[in-house]
Design an enzyme around this catalytic site. Structure first.
Site, short mmCIF file in Angstrom:
data_model
loop_
_atom_site.label_atom_id
_atom_site.label_comp_id
_atom_site.label_asym_id
_atom_site.label_seq_id
_atom_site.Cartn_x
_atom_site.Cartn_y
_atom_site.Cartn_z
N ASN A 10 -3.59 8.86 1.88
CA ASN A 10 -3.55 7.70 2.77
C ASN A 10 -2.19 6.98 2.67
OD1 ASN A 10 -3.85 5.03 3.77
ND2 ASN A 10 -6.06 5.14 3.51
N GLY A 12 -1.09 4.43 4.28
CA GLY A 12 -1.22 2.97 4.27
C GLY A 12 -1.43 2.44 2.86
N LYS A 13 -2.33 3.08 2.12
CA LYS A 13 -2.59 2.68 0.74
C LYS A 13 -1.33 2.81 -0.11
CE LYS A 13 -7.38 4.06 -0.08
NZ LYS A 13 -8.28 4.86 -0.91
N ASP A 71 -10.18 4.10 -5.12
CA ASP A 71 -11.25 4.20 -4.14
C ASP A 71 -11.57 2.80 -3.66
OD1 ASP A 71 -12.79 6.42 -2.98
OD2 ASP A 71 -14.43 5.04 -3.38
N GLY A 150 -7.37 1.27 8.82
CA GLY A 150 -8.83 1.16 8.66
C GLY A 150 -9.42 -0.09 9.30
N ASP A 152 -8.70 -3.17 8.80
CA ASP A 152 -7.82 -4.35 8.80
C ASP A 152 -7.88 -5.18 10.09
OD1 ASP A 152 -6.96 -4.02 6.23
OD2 ASP A 152 -5.05 -3.08 6.73
N LYS A 173 -0.44 -9.22 2.87
CA LYS A 173 -1.79 -8.69 2.64
C LYS A 173 -2.03 -8.48 1.14
CE LYS A 173 -4.69 -4.60 3.35
NZ LYS A 173 -4.85 -3.27 3.92
N HIS A 178 -7.91 -6.82 -1.95
CA HIS A 178 -8.63 -6.10 -3.00
C HIS A 178 -7.67 -5.16 -3.74
CE1 HIS A 178 -8.36 -3.97 0.69
NE2 HIS A 178 -8.97 -2.88 0.29
P1 IMP Z 1 -11.25 5.78 0.42
O1 IMP Z 1 -10.97 4.74 -0.59
O2 IMP Z 1 -10.04 6.58 0.73
O3 IMP Z 1 -12.46 6.57 0.12
O4 IMP Z 1 -11.53 5.12 1.81
C1 IMP Z 1 -12.22 3.99 2.03
C2 IMP Z 1 -12.09 3.61 3.48
O5 IMP Z 1 -12.23 2.19 3.48
C3 IMP Z 1 -10.73 3.90 4.12
O6 IMP Z 1 -10.70 5.10 4.80
C4 IMP Z 1 -10.59 2.75 5.09
O7 IMP Z 1 -11.25 3.05 6.30
C5 IMP Z 1 -11.35 1.63 4.39
N1 IMP Z 1 -10.40 0.78 3.65
C6 IMP Z 1 -10.10 0.81 2.34
N2 IMP Z 1 -9.16 -0.09 2.04
C7 IMP Z 1 -8.85 -0.68 3.19
C8 IMP Z 1 -7.92 -1.69 3.53
O8 IMP Z 1 -7.14 -2.20 2.73
N3 IMP Z 1 -7.90 -2.04 4.81
C9 IMP Z 1 -8.72 -1.49 5.76
N4 IMP Z 1 -9.58 -0.54 5.51
C10 IMP Z 1 -9.65 -0.13 4.23
#
Ligand code: IMP
Length: 197
Positions: A10, A12-13, A71, A150, A152, A173, A178
């Site tokens: 990801n 973005g992360k 996660d 996601g 946001d 942000k 979180h």
């Molecule tokens: P994972 O942690 O990759 O399993 O994904 C969790 C899902 O939660 C992501 O694909 C996003 O759709 C959503 N998500 C997690 N963190 C965020 C964030 O900071 N903003 C928006 N959506 C998020």
């Protein structure tokens, strides 16, 4: 310069984490590694983050560098009893934000939160430590903003209730998110234990 691998596909992360590290701990560089990870289904984010990390370390089968997994999930409480929660990635991919807004049509109690858990594997101690973070807010009535990823565009944090996360810069942000909060706990740990890397 010390380096920690962030195991995530990801972008973005990764970008958010990179911005926080550059500001708070510039002596450590984060490097993205998009290796495919094994993801279990569990209602505990810590279990998922830990399992992803353990299975990566075992699969490599040789000494690996210090690395992290993360996660996260979006929990609409109490209206949707925490849904999509641990199913967030799947729900986002399949039905997206418009479907969440539809489920929340005319709902007054719009409370929700994001939660994240970071798991860190120390190449020196070969142990895993975890760090969690959470942010509370409400589900907006319409999608707004082009930043982030996601959920946001539909999340209004309590600290800045007139802007969605997608209307904030990555730095803004992260001061309340979180992920930002989990990262600050992780960075606090690294500042005291730099030799763990
Ligand atoms: P994972 O942690 O990759 O399993 O994904 C969790 C899902 O939660 C992501 O694909 C996003 O759709 C959503 N998500 C997690 N963190 C965020 C964030 O900071 N903003 C928006 N959506 C998020």
């Amino acid at each position: 310069m010390k380096q920690v691998l962030f195991l995530t596909g990801n972008v973005g992360k990764f970008h958010e984490a990179e911005v926080v590290f550059q500001k708070e701990l510039p002596t450590v560089s984060l490097k993205q590694d998009s290796s495919q990870l094994v993801e279990i289904q569990s209602d505990d984010l810590e279990d998922v983050a830990r399992f992803k990390l353990e299975s990566f370390v075992k699969r490599e089968g040789k000494p690996v560098s210090s690395c992290i997994t993360e996660d996260a999930g979006f929990f609409v409480t109490p209206q949707l009893k925490g849904f999509p929660g641990v199913y967030s990635a799947y729900v986002q991919k399949v039905i997206g934000n418009a479907a969440i807004l539809k489920l929340m049509e005319e709902v007054k109690d719009r409370r929700c939160n994001f939660q994240a858990c970071i798991a860190f594997y120390s190449a020196r101690t070969r142990k895993i430590v975890t760090f969690s973070g959470m942010v509370e807010g409400t589900v907006s009535f319409e999608q707004r903003g082009t930043g982030g990823f996601g959920f946001d565009p539909i999340f209004l944090p309590n600290e800045i209730p007139d802007k969605t996360f997608a209307e904030l810069s990555a730095e803004e942000k992260s001061t309340i998110s979180h992920r930002g909060r989990a990262l600050m706990r992780f960075i606090g740990f690294l500042k005291e234990n730099l030799d763990a890397i």
